[in-house]
Design a protein around this motif. Structure first.
Motif, PDB file in Angstrom:
ATOM      1  N   SER A  97      33.614  36.366  36.263  1.00 50.47           N
ATOM      2  CA  SER A  97      33.987  37.322  37.250  1.00 50.47           C
ATOM      3  C   SER A  97      35.404  37.985  36.977  1.00 50.47           C
ATOM      4  O   SER A  97      35.772  39.213  37.297  1.00 50.47           O
ATOM      5  CB  SER A  97      33.954  36.882  38.526  1.00 50.47           C
ATOM      6  OG  SER A  97      34.812  35.780  38.623  1.00 50.47           O
ATOM      7  N   SER A  98      36.324  36.983  36.345  1.00 46.76           N
ATOM      8  CA  SER A  98      37.495  37.448  35.947  1.00 46.76           C
ATOM      9  C   SER A  98      37.629  38.728  34.984  1.00 46.76           C
ATOM     10  O   SER A  98      38.580  39.207  34.525  1.00 46.76           O
ATOM     11  CB  SER A  98      38.519  36.153  35.546  1.00 46.76           C
ATOM     12  OG  SER A  98      37.877  35.728  34.448  1.00 46.76           O
ATOM     13  N   CYS A  99      36.582  38.637  34.276  1.00 45.88           N
ATOM     14  CA  CYS A  99      36.451  39.710  33.137  1.00 45.88           C
ATOM     15  C   CYS A  99      35.654  41.032  33.539  1.00 45.88           C
ATOM     16  O   CYS A  99      35.403  41.748  32.910  1.00 45.88           O
ATOM     17  CB  CYS A  99      35.743  39.436  31.985  1.00 45.88           C
ATOM     18  SG  CYS A  99      36.653  38.014  31.053  1.00 45.88           S
ATOM     19  N   VAL A 100      35.362  41.036  34.708  1.00 49.16           N
ATOM     20  CA  VAL A 100      34.423  42.308  35.405  1.00 49.16           C
ATOM     21  C   VAL A 100      35.573  43.115  36.267  1.00 49.16           C
ATOM     22  O   VAL A 100      36.160  42.569  37.238  1.00 49.16           O
ATOM     23  CB  VAL A 100      33.358  41.899  36.088  1.00 49.16           C
ATOM     24  CG1 VAL A 100      32.602  43.049  36.749  1.00 49.16           C
ATOM     25  CG2 VAL A 100      32.399  41.083  35.222  1.00 49.16           C
ATOM     26  N   THR A 101      35.436  44.358  36.005  1.00 50.45           N
ATOM     27  CA  THR A 101      36.301  45.295  36.927  1.00 50.45           C
ATOM     28  C   THR A 101      35.465  46.490  37.435  1.00 50.45           C
ATOM     29  O   THR A 101      34.791  47.080  36.580  1.00 50.45           O
ATOM     30  CB  THR A 101      37.449  45.999  36.228  1.00 50.45           C
ATOM     31  OG1 THR A 101      38.503  44.901  35.401  1.00 50.45           O
ATOM     32  CG2 THR A 101      38.278  46.804  36.918  1.00 50.45           C
ATOM     33  N   ILE A 102      35.308  46.624  38.568  1.00 45.52           N
ATOM     34  CA  ILE A 102      34.494  47.719  39.300  1.00 45.52           C
ATOM     35  C   ILE A 102      35.371  48.652  40.030  1.00 45.52           C
ATOM     36  O   ILE A 102      36.073  48.418  40.982  1.00 45.52           O
ATOM     37  CB  ILE A 102      33.501  46.921  40.414  1.00 45.52           C
ATOM     38  CG1 ILE A 102      32.756  46.004  39.538  1.00 45.52           C
ATOM     39  CG2 ILE A 102      32.434  47.760  40.695  1.00 45.52           C
ATOM     40  CD1 ILE A 102      31.876  44.878  40.516  1.00 45.52           C
ATOM     41  N   LEU A 103      35.256  49.988  39.359  1.00 48.20           N
ATOM     42  CA  LEU A 103      36.264  50.857  40.213  1.00 48.20           C
ATOM     43  C   LEU A 103      35.409  51.596  40.989  1.00 48.20           C
ATOM     44  O   LEU A 103      34.217  51.624  41.328  1.00 48.20           O
ATOM     45  CB  LEU A 103      36.398  51.987  39.137  1.00 48.20           C
ATOM     46  CG  LEU A 103      37.364  51.368  37.686  1.00 48.20           C
ATOM     47  CD1 LEU A 103      37.674  52.750  36.740  1.00 48.20           C
ATOM     48  CD2 LEU A 103      38.512  50.727  38.176  1.00 48.20           C
ATOM     49  N   ASP A 104      36.442  52.125  41.981  1.00 48.15           N
ATOM     50  CA  ASP A 104      35.761  52.772  43.083  1.00 48.15           C
ATOM     51  C   ASP A 104      36.617  54.131  43.452  1.00 48.15           C
ATOM     52  O   ASP A 104      37.366  54.081  44.198  1.00 48.15           O
ATOM     53  CB  ASP A 104      35.761  51.988  44.693  1.00 48.15           C
ATOM     54  CG  ASP A 104      35.001  52.621  45.633  1.00 48.15           C
ATOM     55  OD1 ASP A 104      34.350  53.662  45.396  1.00 48.15           O
ATOM     56  OD2 ASP A 104      35.176  52.003  46.753  1.00 48.15           O
TER      57      ASP A 104
END
Length: 270
Positions: free
Chosen positions: A110-117
């Motif tokens: 999860s530390s390597c996952v970025t989800i933009l909004d």
């Protein structure tokens, strides 16, 4: 005479099917017997990190699972930048949680996952995302995390989705303007026609023979992992997605082109 013709026809068809099966089996065994295609040079760098750029939650397992699982198997650090929450049906928060679960199964923490909004990057096939905005966001991520390999869609976006295609044009912009760091390479996931897309592992021979720079193929255990990752996206598992799991070649095979001046020039003419 008709019986003889029918017999010859069936014999030819049987021989063709057997030959095709043996070719696929041979390629498959070679792939897991030490003769898999060599990784691109960016993978060989000490501390190399790869970045997968997608448009929506579930893109990572629907289209890129073979690449992710093979790269993580090589102990490569894999990051994911997802440019939207997939909130087209107001399920953004659910889809973010599903994405994190899927990534955990694929080997991306999860530390390597970025989800933009971002308000200008809403999940909508009718909305034209700005490639310049996307390019800035991708470049910032590449610089912060010292990325040496980027994977994303080609100019057809696999499914023709406008948001997928916008990601391609963003990375193409960075490449043509020479803004990518030295040694950072880009792999573009090849889109295939509708017939090839849904013949599953039978596309292996065609994929092997068609021009490509990198191919990733899953073994049976990895395929089960890819399916489990897709099952994490429960909000998206409509009946046709279950068929996709068994019939899409992208659940077994990924072929990529390296971004280059020639591919960029050719794509600009399409």
């Amino acid at each position: 005479m008709e019986t003889l013709t029918l017999g010859l026809g069936l014999g030819f068809l049987s021989a063709f099917i057997l030959s095709y099966y043996l070719c696929i089996r041979n390629i498959y065994l070679k792939s897991f017997g030490g003769s898999r295609e060599l990784p691109v040079s960016a993978e060989k760098k000490p501390g190399a990190a790869a970045l997968l750029v997608t448009a929506h939650p579930d893109d990572e397992c629907m289209f890129f699972a073979p690449a992710i699982l093979r790269l993580t198997a090589r102990r490569l650090s894999v990051h994911l930048l997802c440019l939207s929450t997939g909130n087209f049906y107001m399920q953004g928060e659910i889809r973010k949680r599903e994405l994190l679960q899927s990534c955990a199964l694929l080997g991306i923490p999860s530390s390597c996952v970025t989800i933009l909004d971002h308000r200008d990057l809403a999940d909508n096939p009718e909305l034209q995302w700005d490639p310049e905005l996307i390019a800035k966001l991708i470049l910032r991520y590449i610089q912060i995390h010292h990325i040496s390999l980027v994977l994303t869609f080609d100019q057809d976006g696999v499914s023709g989705h406008a948001n997928h295609i916008a990601v391609y044009y963003a990375i193409r912009k960075l490449y043509l303007e020479k803004k990518l760091p030295n040694g950072c390479q880009t792999l573009l996931l090849q889109s295939v026609n509708i017939l090839r897309k849904y013949i599953s592992i039978l596309d292996l021979l065609i994929s092997w023979l068609r021009p490509h720079h990198v191919m990733y193929i899953l073994d049976s255990w990895e395929y089960r992992q890819a399916k489990r990752a897709m099952y994490c996206h429960q909000s998206q598992l409509l009946w046709f997605r279950h068929l996709y799991l068994y019939f899409s070649r992208y659940m077994f095979i990924n072929t990529f082109h390296l971004m280059s001046q020639s591919t960029s020039a050719n794509n600009s003419q399409l």
